[in-house]
Scaffold this motif. Structure first.
Motif, PDB file in Angstrom:
ATOM      1  N   GLN A  26       0.857  -1.187   0.000  1.00 35.92           N
ATOM      2  CA  GLN A  26       0.000   0.000   0.000  1.00 35.92           C
ATOM      3  C   GLN A  26       0.888   1.230   0.000  1.00 35.92           C
TER       4      GLN A  26
ATOM      5  N   PHE B 235      -8.406   1.319   1.659  1.00 39.33           N
ATOM      6  CA  PHE B 235      -7.182   1.256   2.448  1.00 39.33           C
ATOM      7  C   PHE B 235      -7.354   0.253   3.579  1.00 39.33           C
TER       8      PHE B 235
ATOM      9  N   GLU C 155      -2.457  -3.636   6.900  1.00 38.58           N
ATOM     10  CA  GLU C 155      -1.339  -3.855   5.975  1.00 38.58           C
ATOM     11  C   GLU C 155      -0.252  -2.807   6.210  1.00 38.58           C
TER      12      GLU C 155
ATOM     13  N   THR D  27       2.273  -0.030   5.198  1.00 40.59           N
ATOM     14  CA  THR D  27       2.033   1.030   4.224  1.00 40.59           C
ATOM     15  C   THR D  27       3.256   1.918   4.084  1.00 40.59           C
TER      16      THR D  27
ATOM     17  N   TRP E 247       3.994   5.740   3.303  1.00 43.96           N
ATOM     18  CA  TRP E 247       3.396   7.070   3.244  1.00 43.96           C
ATOM     19  C   TRP E 247       4.417   8.015   2.625  1.00 43.96           C
TER      20      TRP E 247
ATOM     21  N   SER F  52      -1.466   3.367  10.694  1.00 42.51           N
ATOM     22  CA  SER F  52      -0.287   2.597  10.294  1.00 42.51           C
ATOM     23  C   SER F  52      -0.038   1.417  11.207  1.00 42.51           C
TER      24      SER F  52
ATOM     25  N   SER G 236       5.272  -0.134   8.890  1.00 35.61           N
ATOM     26  CA  SER G 236       4.980   0.869   7.872  1.00 35.61           C
ATOM     27  C   SER G 236       6.124   1.867   7.825  1.00 35.61           C
TER      28      SER G 236
END
Length: 140
Positions: free
Chosen positions: A26, A96, A100, A102, A104, A129, A133
């Motif tokens: 993601q 979203f 998972e 992610t 950013w 998050s 992440s």
């Protein structure tokens, strides 16, 4: 700026590629503007890209992308929101998955926000998050 913008773009591209190699699936691009990563980078088809920016900017971008005739490789959502507001519900509605990991991307946004707005933005990102992440940002 002539030398800085290409270097910054390359840095963010490299960070995205590294995250994908680390199996992050993601990508959330905050203040996406006319960002074209979802279209120009060879992302695996199972990588979801979420682009967030103001509704007016996203409305402007749609015909630009259409005229260019480009398509993303995988799932892609364009979300018109004011990032100073709670964007979580709109992001969740677009598919979203907070469970998972992610990536950013926050490129070129922070200098335009007040410190209180930055604090809120970071709290919202943190709340969405999962461990593992990543966030990549510049400035401030």
């Amino acid at each position: 700026m002539c030398g800085f913008v290409p270097l910054r773009t390359r840095y963010f591209d490299d960070q995205l590629r590294d995250a994908v190699r680390a199996d992050l699936r993601q990508i959330v691009i905050l203040a996406a503007g006319l960002d074209g990563r979802a279209y120009r980078l060879d992302l695996p088809p199972d990588v979801s890209v979420f682009e967030l920016d103001t509704p007016d900017l996203m409305a402007f971008k749609a015909p630009v992308v259409e005229a260019a005739g480009v398509r993303p490789n995988g799932p892609h959502s364009v979300i018109g929101v004011d990032l100073r507001e709670d964007f979580g519900p709109a992001l969740l509605s677009a598919g979203f998955e907070p469970a998972e990991r992610t990536l950013w991307l926050v490129e070129g946004l922070l200098p335009y926000l007040r410190l209180a707005d930055i604090d809120l933005l970071m709290a919202r990102v943190g709340g969405l998050s999962r461990a593992g992440s990543r966030m990549v940002t510049d400035e401030r």
